[in-house]
Design a protein around this motif. Structure first.
Motif, short mmCIF file in Angstrom:
data_model
loop_
_atom_site.label_atom_id
_atom_site.label_comp_id
_atom_site.label_asym_id
_atom_site.label_seq_id
_atom_site.Cartn_x
_atom_site.Cartn_y
_atom_site.Cartn_z
N THR A 121 0.83 -1.20 0.00
CA THR A 121 0.00 0.00 0.00
C THR A 121 0.87 1.25 0.00
N LEU A 122 1.90 1.25 0.81
CA LEU A 122 2.75 2.43 0.95
C LEU A 122 3.66 2.65 -0.25
N CYS A 123 3.90 1.62 -1.03
CA CYS A 123 4.85 1.71 -2.15
C CYS A 123 4.17 1.78 -3.51
N GLN A 124 2.93 2.18 -3.56
CA GLN A 124 2.19 2.19 -4.83
C GLN A 124 2.72 3.16 -5.87
N PHE A 125 3.19 4.32 -5.41
CA PHE A 125 3.61 5.35 -6.37
C PHE A 125 5.12 5.25 -6.59
N GLU A 126 5.47 4.52 -7.64
CA GLU A 126 6.87 4.30 -7.97
C GLU A 126 7.58 5.63 -8.17
N GLY A 127 8.73 5.73 -7.56
CA GLY A 127 9.53 6.95 -7.68
C GLY A 127 9.21 8.00 -6.63
N SER A 128 8.18 7.76 -5.83
CA SER A 128 7.84 8.74 -4.79
C SER A 128 8.75 8.55 -3.59
N PHE A 129 8.85 9.57 -2.78
CA PHE A 129 9.64 9.48 -1.55
C PHE A 129 9.00 8.45 -0.62
N LEU A 130 7.68 8.38 -0.60
CA LEU A 130 6.98 7.41 0.24
C LEU A 130 7.39 5.99 -0.16
N GLU A 131 7.45 5.72 -1.44
CA GLU A 131 7.87 4.39 -1.91
C GLU A 131 9.31 4.11 -1.50
N SER A 132 10.17 5.10 -1.64
CA SER A 132 11.57 4.94 -1.26
C SER A 132 11.71 4.66 0.23
N LEU B 120 2.27 17.54 3.18
CA LEU B 120 2.69 16.15 3.32
C LEU B 120 2.58 15.42 1.98
N TRP B 121 1.51 15.66 1.24
CA TRP B 121 1.32 15.05 -0.09
C TRP B 121 2.54 15.38 -0.97
N PHE B 122 2.92 16.66 -0.97
CA PHE B 122 4.07 17.11 -1.76
C PHE B 122 5.37 16.51 -1.23
N TYR B 123 5.55 16.53 0.09
CA TYR B 123 6.77 16.01 0.72
C TYR B 123 6.99 14.54 0.39
#
Length: 182
Positions: free
Chosen positions: A88-99, A163-166
């Motif tokens: 769930t947390l890694c859905q957006f490839e390339g995002s900081f959240l995924e990293s 937070l969305w942007f971060y």
């Protein structure tokens, strides 16, 4: 005033010599430029090789971490307990959240007394993002009501927008366009 053959030959020889000197200088200059370019290319190739080796080491370290996308991640977000799967947390490839949750950095997280990953984020904003990620993961169709709610929240809630942007999440417009394509 007439020129004789010897004078013409000497004049011609001077011009030929001048051209030869100029050509030699141009060749030397071109050779120097070519050497500089060759050296630059060799440096770039070395940098690429070093980056490829670093990437391979990174991949090996990630394999060693033995993470699974089904791992349950326990979180303490601004004092509020939350949990989710890595998927769930890694859905957006390339995002900081995924990293953050790729598994590579699990040992580097600050943890609370119970071992939960400590995130110093606004719990309501992160909770809203987590709710959105869960809906997206389930591939539920976004209703116009849901789209309006998220757009208004992003527009009106500074903590959520920041937070969305971060976290490096894509623009909401891009996300809704993807849902409508499916």
């Amino acid at each position: 005033m007439s020129l004789n053959i010897e004078d013409l030959t000497k004049e011609y020889q001077k011009k030929v010599n001048a051209c030869a000197i100029a050509t030699k200088e141009e060749l030397e200059k071109a050779s120097l430029e070519l050497d500089k370019k060759r050296q630059r290319i060799e440096r770039e190739e070395e940098e690429i090789e070093a980056k490829a080796k670093a990437l391979q080491l990174e991949k090996e370290k990630m394999k060693e971490a033995q993470t699974s996308m089904e791992d349950v991640i326990l979180l303490n977000v601004g004092g509020k307990s939350m949990h989710s799967t890595r998927k769930t947390l890694c859905q957006f490839e390339g995002s900081f959240l995924e990293s953050m949750f790729s598994g590579r950095w699990d040992q580097n997280f600050n943890k609370d007394a119970t071992g939960n990953i400590l995130l110093n984020f606004d719990p309501q904003a992160f909770g809203f993002i987590l709710r959105f990620l869960r809906i997206k993961e389930l591939s539920m169709e976004l209703t116009d009501k849901h789209i309006k709610e998220v757009r208004e929240k992003l527009k009106d809630d500074c903590a959520l927008s920041a937070l969305w942007f971060y976290l490096g999440l894509p623009s909401f417009q891009k996300i809704t366009d993807e849902f409508y394509k499916e």
